[in-house]
Design a protein around this motif. Sequence first.
Motif, PDB file in Angstrom:
ATOM      1  N   PRO A 190       0.814  -1.220   0.000  1.00  0.00           N
ATOM      2  CA  PRO A 190       0.000   0.000   0.000  1.00  0.00           C
ATOM      3  C   PRO A 190       0.849   1.273   0.000  1.00  0.00           C
ATOM      4  CG  PRO A 190       0.070  -0.939   2.198  1.00  0.00           C
ATOM      5  CD  PRO A 190       0.817  -1.887   1.302  1.00  0.00           C
ATOM      6  N   ARG A 191       0.218   2.344  -0.453  1.00  0.00           N
ATOM      7  CA  ARG A 191       0.836   3.674  -0.502  1.00  0.00           C
ATOM      8  C   ARG A 191       2.138   3.686  -1.274  1.00  0.00           C
ATOM      9  NH1 ARG A 191      -1.195   2.634   3.901  1.00  0.00           N
ATOM     10  NH2 ARG A 191       0.722   2.088   4.988  1.00  0.00           N
ATOM     11  N   GLU A 192       2.264   2.709  -2.187  1.00  0.00           N
ATOM     12  CA  GLU A 192       3.480   2.630  -2.989  1.00  0.00           C
ATOM     13  C   GLU A 192       3.067   2.778  -4.439  1.00  0.00           C
ATOM     14  OE1 GLU A 192       6.644  -0.850  -3.808  1.00  0.00           O
ATOM     15  OE2 GLU A 192       5.820  -0.755  -1.785  1.00  0.00           O
ATOM     16  N   LEU A 193       3.812   3.572  -5.179  1.00  0.00           N
ATOM     17  CA  LEU A 193       3.462   3.774  -6.583  1.00  0.00           C
ATOM     18  C   LEU A 193       3.925   2.595  -7.428  1.00  0.00           C
ATOM     19  CD1 LEU A 193       2.670   5.467  -9.087  1.00  0.00           C
ATOM     20  CD2 LEU A 193       4.976   6.434  -8.993  1.00  0.00           C
ATOM     21  N   HIS A 194       2.998   2.064  -8.229  1.00  0.00           N
ATOM     22  CA  HIS A 194       3.372   0.988  -9.142  1.00  0.00           C
ATOM     23  C   HIS A 194       3.109   1.445 -10.566  1.00  0.00           C
ATOM     24  CE1 HIS A 194       3.516  -1.723  -5.683  1.00  0.00           C
ATOM     25  NE2 HIS A 194       2.386  -1.173  -5.308  1.00  0.00           N
ATOM     26  N   GLU A 221     -12.150  -2.827 -13.422  1.00  0.00           N
ATOM     27  CA  GLU A 221     -12.982  -3.913 -12.888  1.00  0.00           C
ATOM     28  C   GLU A 221     -13.013  -3.858 -11.355  1.00  0.00           C
ATOM     29  OE1 GLU A 221     -11.694  -7.880 -14.032  1.00  0.00           O
ATOM     30  OE2 GLU A 221     -12.801  -8.734 -12.336  1.00  0.00           O
ATOM     31  N   ILE A 222     -11.820  -3.689 -10.754  1.00  0.00           N
ATOM     32  CA  ILE A 222     -11.746  -3.613  -9.288  1.00  0.00           C
ATOM     33  C   ILE A 222     -12.624  -2.470  -8.782  1.00  0.00           C
ATOM     34  CG2 ILE A 222     -10.215  -3.025  -7.361  1.00  0.00           C
ATOM     35  CD1 ILE A 222      -7.992  -4.568  -8.829  1.00  0.00           C
ATOM     36  N   ARG A 223     -12.515  -1.315  -9.455  1.00  0.00           N
ATOM     37  CA  ARG A 223     -13.295  -0.150  -9.020  1.00  0.00           C
ATOM     38  C   ARG A 223     -14.787  -0.406  -9.155  1.00  0.00           C
ATOM     39  NH1 ARG A 223      -9.356   4.260 -11.764  1.00  0.00           N
ATOM     40  NH2 ARG A 223      -8.100   4.696  -9.910  1.00  0.00           N
ATOM     41  N   ARG A 224     -15.164  -1.045 -10.267  1.00  0.00           N
ATOM     42  CA  ARG A 224     -16.580  -1.322 -10.501  1.00  0.00           C
ATOM     43  C   ARG A 224     -17.117  -2.255  -9.419  1.00  0.00           C
ATOM     44  NH1 ARG A 224     -16.036  -3.486 -15.271  1.00  0.00           N
ATOM     45  NH2 ARG A 224     -16.348  -5.599 -14.518  1.00  0.00           N
ATOM     46  N   VAL A 225     -16.377  -3.319  -9.164  1.00  0.00           N
ATOM     47  CA  VAL A 225     -16.841  -4.324  -8.208  1.00  0.00           C
ATOM     48  C   VAL A 225     -16.835  -3.771  -6.772  1.00  0.00           C
ATOM     49  CG1 VAL A 225     -16.306  -6.579  -7.200  1.00  0.00           C
ATOM     50  CG2 VAL A 225     -16.182  -6.269  -9.671  1.00  0.00           C
ATOM     51  N   LEU A 226     -15.839  -2.953  -6.463  1.00  0.00           N
ATOM     52  CA  LEU A 226     -15.735  -2.429  -5.095  1.00  0.00           C
ATOM     53  C   LEU A 226     -16.457  -1.087  -4.931  1.00  0.00           C
ATOM     54  CD1 LEU A 226     -12.001  -3.202  -4.151  1.00  0.00           C
ATOM     55  CD2 LEU A 226     -14.013  -4.673  -3.953  1.00  0.00           C
ATOM     56  N   HIS A 227     -17.173  -0.658  -5.980  1.00  0.00           N
ATOM     57  CA  HIS A 227     -17.872   0.644  -5.974  1.00  0.00           C
ATOM     58  C   HIS A 227     -16.925   1.761  -5.557  1.00  0.00           C
ATOM     59  CE1 HIS A 227     -21.346  -1.851  -6.431  1.00  0.00           C
ATOM     60  NE2 HIS A 227     -21.182  -2.401  -5.248  1.00  0.00           N
ATOM     61  N   ASP A 228     -15.737   1.753  -6.143  1.00  0.00           N
ATOM     62  CA  ASP A 228     -14.727   2.754  -5.807  1.00  0.00           C
ATOM     63  C   ASP A 228     -14.769   3.847  -6.868  1.00  0.00           C
ATOM     64  OD1 ASP A 228     -12.773   3.741  -4.190  1.00  0.00           O
ATOM     65  OD2 ASP A 228     -11.139   2.596  -5.102  1.00  0.00           O
ATOM     66  N   ASP A 229     -14.848   5.091  -6.417  1.00  0.00           N
ATOM     67  CA  ASP A 229     -14.948   6.211  -7.341  1.00  0.00           C
ATOM     68  C   ASP A 229     -13.537   6.699  -7.691  1.00  0.00           C
ATOM     69  OD1 ASP A 229     -15.390   8.532  -8.696  1.00  0.00           O
ATOM     70  OD2 ASP A 229     -16.325   9.600  -7.004  1.00  0.00           O
ATOM     71  N   ALA A 230     -13.198   6.646  -8.995  1.00  0.00           N
ATOM     72  CA  ALA A 230     -11.846   7.027  -9.421  1.00  0.00           C
ATOM     73  C   ALA A 230     -11.537   8.473  -9.028  1.00  0.00           C
ATOM     74  CB  ALA A 230     -11.684   6.836 -10.925  1.00  0.00           C
ATOM     75  N   GLY A 231     -12.593   9.324  -8.986  1.00  0.00           N
ATOM     76  CA  GLY A 231     -12.392  10.731  -8.648  1.00  0.00           C
ATOM     77  C   GLY A 231     -12.097  10.939  -7.170  1.00  0.00           C
ATOM     78  N   GLU A 237      -5.974   4.338  -6.309  1.00  0.00           N
ATOM     79  CA  GLU A 237      -5.827   5.713  -6.774  1.00  0.00           C
ATOM     80  C   GLU A 237      -4.983   5.726  -8.052  1.00  0.00           C
ATOM     81  OE1 GLU A 237      -3.905   9.704  -4.691  1.00  0.00           O
ATOM     82  OE2 GLU A 237      -3.166   7.729  -4.154  1.00  0.00           O
ATOM     83  N   THR A 238      -5.413   6.526  -9.027  1.00  0.00           N
ATOM     84  CA  THR A 238      -4.604   6.698 -10.235  1.00  0.00           C
ATOM     85  C   THR A 238      -3.595   7.804 -10.001  1.00  0.00           C
ATOM     86  OG1 THR A 238      -6.542   6.144 -11.560  1.00  0.00           O
ATOM     87  CG2 THR A 238      -4.681   7.144 -12.722  1.00  0.00           C
ATOM     88  N   VAL A 239      -2.341   7.517 -10.280  1.00  0.00           N
ATOM     89  CA  VAL A 239      -1.325   8.557 -10.199  1.00  0.00           C
ATOM     90  C   VAL A 239      -1.067   9.003 -11.637  1.00  0.00           C
ATOM     91  CG1 VAL A 239       0.976   9.168  -9.389  1.00  0.00           C
ATOM     92  CG2 VAL A 239      -0.334   7.378  -8.217  1.00  0.00           C
ATOM     93  N   LEU A 242       1.704   8.079 -14.296  1.00  0.00           N
ATOM     94  CA  LEU A 242       2.702   7.195 -13.692  1.00  0.00           C
ATOM     95  C   LEU A 242       2.157   5.778 -13.476  1.00  0.00           C
ATOM     96  CD1 LEU A 242       4.314   9.656 -11.144  1.00  0.00           C
ATOM     97  CD2 LEU A 242       5.349   8.747 -13.228  1.00  0.00           C
ATOM     98  N   GLY A 243       1.034   5.673 -12.767  1.00  0.00           N
ATOM     99  CA  GLY A 243       0.534   4.332 -12.498  1.00  0.00           C
ATOM    100  C   GLY A 243      -0.544   4.330 -11.430  1.00  0.00           C
ATOM    101  N   TYR A 244      -0.480   3.353 -10.546  1.00  0.00           N
ATOM    102  CA  TYR A 244      -1.513   3.194  -9.534  1.00  0.00           C
ATOM    103  C   TYR A 244      -0.918   3.026  -8.150  1.00  0.00           C
ATOM    104  CZ  TYR A 244      -4.577   2.426 -13.502  1.00  0.00           C
ATOM    105  OH  TYR A 244      -5.275   2.588 -14.657  1.00  0.00           O
ATOM    106  N   ARG A 245      -1.783   3.272  -7.156  1.00  0.00           N
ATOM    107  CA  ARG A 245      -1.353   3.157  -5.781  1.00  0.00           C
ATOM    108  C   ARG A 245      -2.573   2.773  -4.951  1.00  0.00           C
ATOM    109  NH1 ARG A 245       0.267   8.653  -4.454  1.00  0.00           N
ATOM    110  NH2 ARG A 245       2.425   8.147  -4.874  1.00  0.00           N
ATOM    111  N   PHE A 246      -2.389   1.869  -3.987  1.00  0.00           N
ATOM    112  CA  PHE A 246      -3.480   1.577  -3.065  1.00  0.00           C
ATOM    113  C   PHE A 246      -3.450   2.649  -1.983  1.00  0.00           C
ATOM    114  CE2 PHE A 246      -6.028  -0.405   0.148  1.00  0.00           C
ATOM    115  CZ  PHE A 246      -6.974  -1.116  -0.586  1.00  0.00           C
TER     116      PHE A 246
END
Lengths: 253, 330
Positions: A190-194, A221-231, A237-239, A242-246
């Motif tokens: 977590p909290r690490e940029l990938h 897919e993860i966001r849809r299933v977990l009802h996570d709002d990208a905004g 989280e989208t960086v 660069l990439g993604y981060r939990f």
Amino acid sequence: MTAPGAGAASAAVPGPDSTRPAVLLVDDEEAITGALAPFLERSGFEVRVAHDGQEALDTLDVWHADVVVSDVMMPRLDGRELVRRLRTRDDWTPVVLLTQVGESFERSAALDEGADDYLNKPFNPQELASRIRAVLRRSVGGEKPLSAADRLVSGDLLVDRTARRVFLAGAEVVLTPRASLLLDYLMTHPRELHTRERLLQALWGFDLVPSTRAVDHRVAEIRRVLHDDAGAPRYVETVPNLGYRFCGQVRRA
Amino acid sequence: MSGGSRSTGAPGPSRRPGSPWSSPWVLVPTVVGLVVAVVLLVAGNPQGLRFTVPLATVVGVAGVGLGLVALAVLMLRRALARARAAGAAQAREVERVAHRRFLDRLDHELKNPLTAIHAAAASVSATTTDDDRHSPVAVIDAQAARMGRLVGDLRKIAALDSQPIEQEPVDVEALAEDVVSAVQEELAVQGELAGQGAAGRDITVALPRVPWPLPPVRGDVDLLFVALYNVLSNAVKFSPEGARIELRGFEEEGAVVLEVADSGAGIPPDEVSFVWDELARGSNTRGVQGSGLGLAMVHAVVRRHGGQVQLSSRLGHGTSVRLRLPTARG
């Protein structure tokens, strides 16, 4: 060729030995240890070499390593058995496995066994150095890492890693196998940029030209299933660029 | 001038039965009958059996008998053909397994040397201030990376046959759109690098909407992306700027067929049957970058999805590649 992402190489200036992180490099192939050890030394680590898992355990009895970098297939005692032995004697020294086959079963086995990270051979040595730094940043004082936990919790989200099941507010949700592998990887780091490239290499095992969008699809897919709002993400989280981060707080359950 | 199409054939059971004459059920009554007959003849036994049968019965029985004989011959022939086909499929499967094992070993044996070369190159470049991309060390590193990709891709193709893959319904239209936009992005980037804007190809997509859209296929969306992407980017690679490329889709007997047709250079007729092999590269493609693994990968992906591939080409006119994938329902 530069190593992307998280561990942008801090200078390769050798300081006094006490400040240099200690790396135990374990591989039965002399050609690898012979070339990698000097490189890691120059990258600012103090390095010792062992040629199989048993020798690694013996070395760790008398020498403190901050991180172990180990091949998987070795005579006498292989890399996965080394991780298992370390964990059963309650030694949580972070381990980066150098997976040989790069197959999906070996990747998930590496994570299940309690390795902290893994790189597929052949890898870019800069990438190894930045992985080691990332692992060192995560591991605080030999504490049990998230990657060795059976169940992880972040807010409403519960991941049962041994059963490979995901629950949201108590109700089970279903992810495709690859999305669930990706979620597992992001949560245990977590909290690490990938970067997309890193995720693709680590979790898909193929690096075909533009298919980093495969990563985007699974995140969607993860966001849809977990009802996570990208905004306003609670989990992934989208960086930008660069990439993604939990981004959620992760704890053992 | 159509190319070969290959299909996956599950190896059937191919027990080779021994000669039926060697069975005791056949052998015992035959031998006993013959021996007794010879004994009776030699003994000059005068006894005989005589009875009458209505003509209608004789004709009827003869007809049915002939019919039965014909049926037996037909069934025997069909069984033989099946056994031959199963034998051929099994031989192909054995060959494929041996090939896969070889690629696994090759990959395995090259990984450590390549890792060592990377490490040695990194170790040397850390001691020099030379940051030139064309320095010997940079060349060593880049070429080791290239070999690593090649070997890795070879192994992936081999592994595709044995690894479990996802079995999710895949929306073919979304897949096609995704692939086309990926290829167009690539083209735009290449165009920018060459300083000439988007290097255009006229890519048209024709997927049916009426009477109904294409049904989903079952499988791994990432692998299917790789397959279709490889086919479409080949079409782009081997056709000149401004050339027309068509991506068509239709439904056919429980399968979705995706066809990519280009008006490019085409493939010499004697090379068409090798295009699906690993490292196969057309003799007229020397100047074009590529590893010769793209179509082998495509074939492996489609085979793993229970489908078939087919390629037709005319030198100087263009090439058409068809991927036939079973639908999720079918």
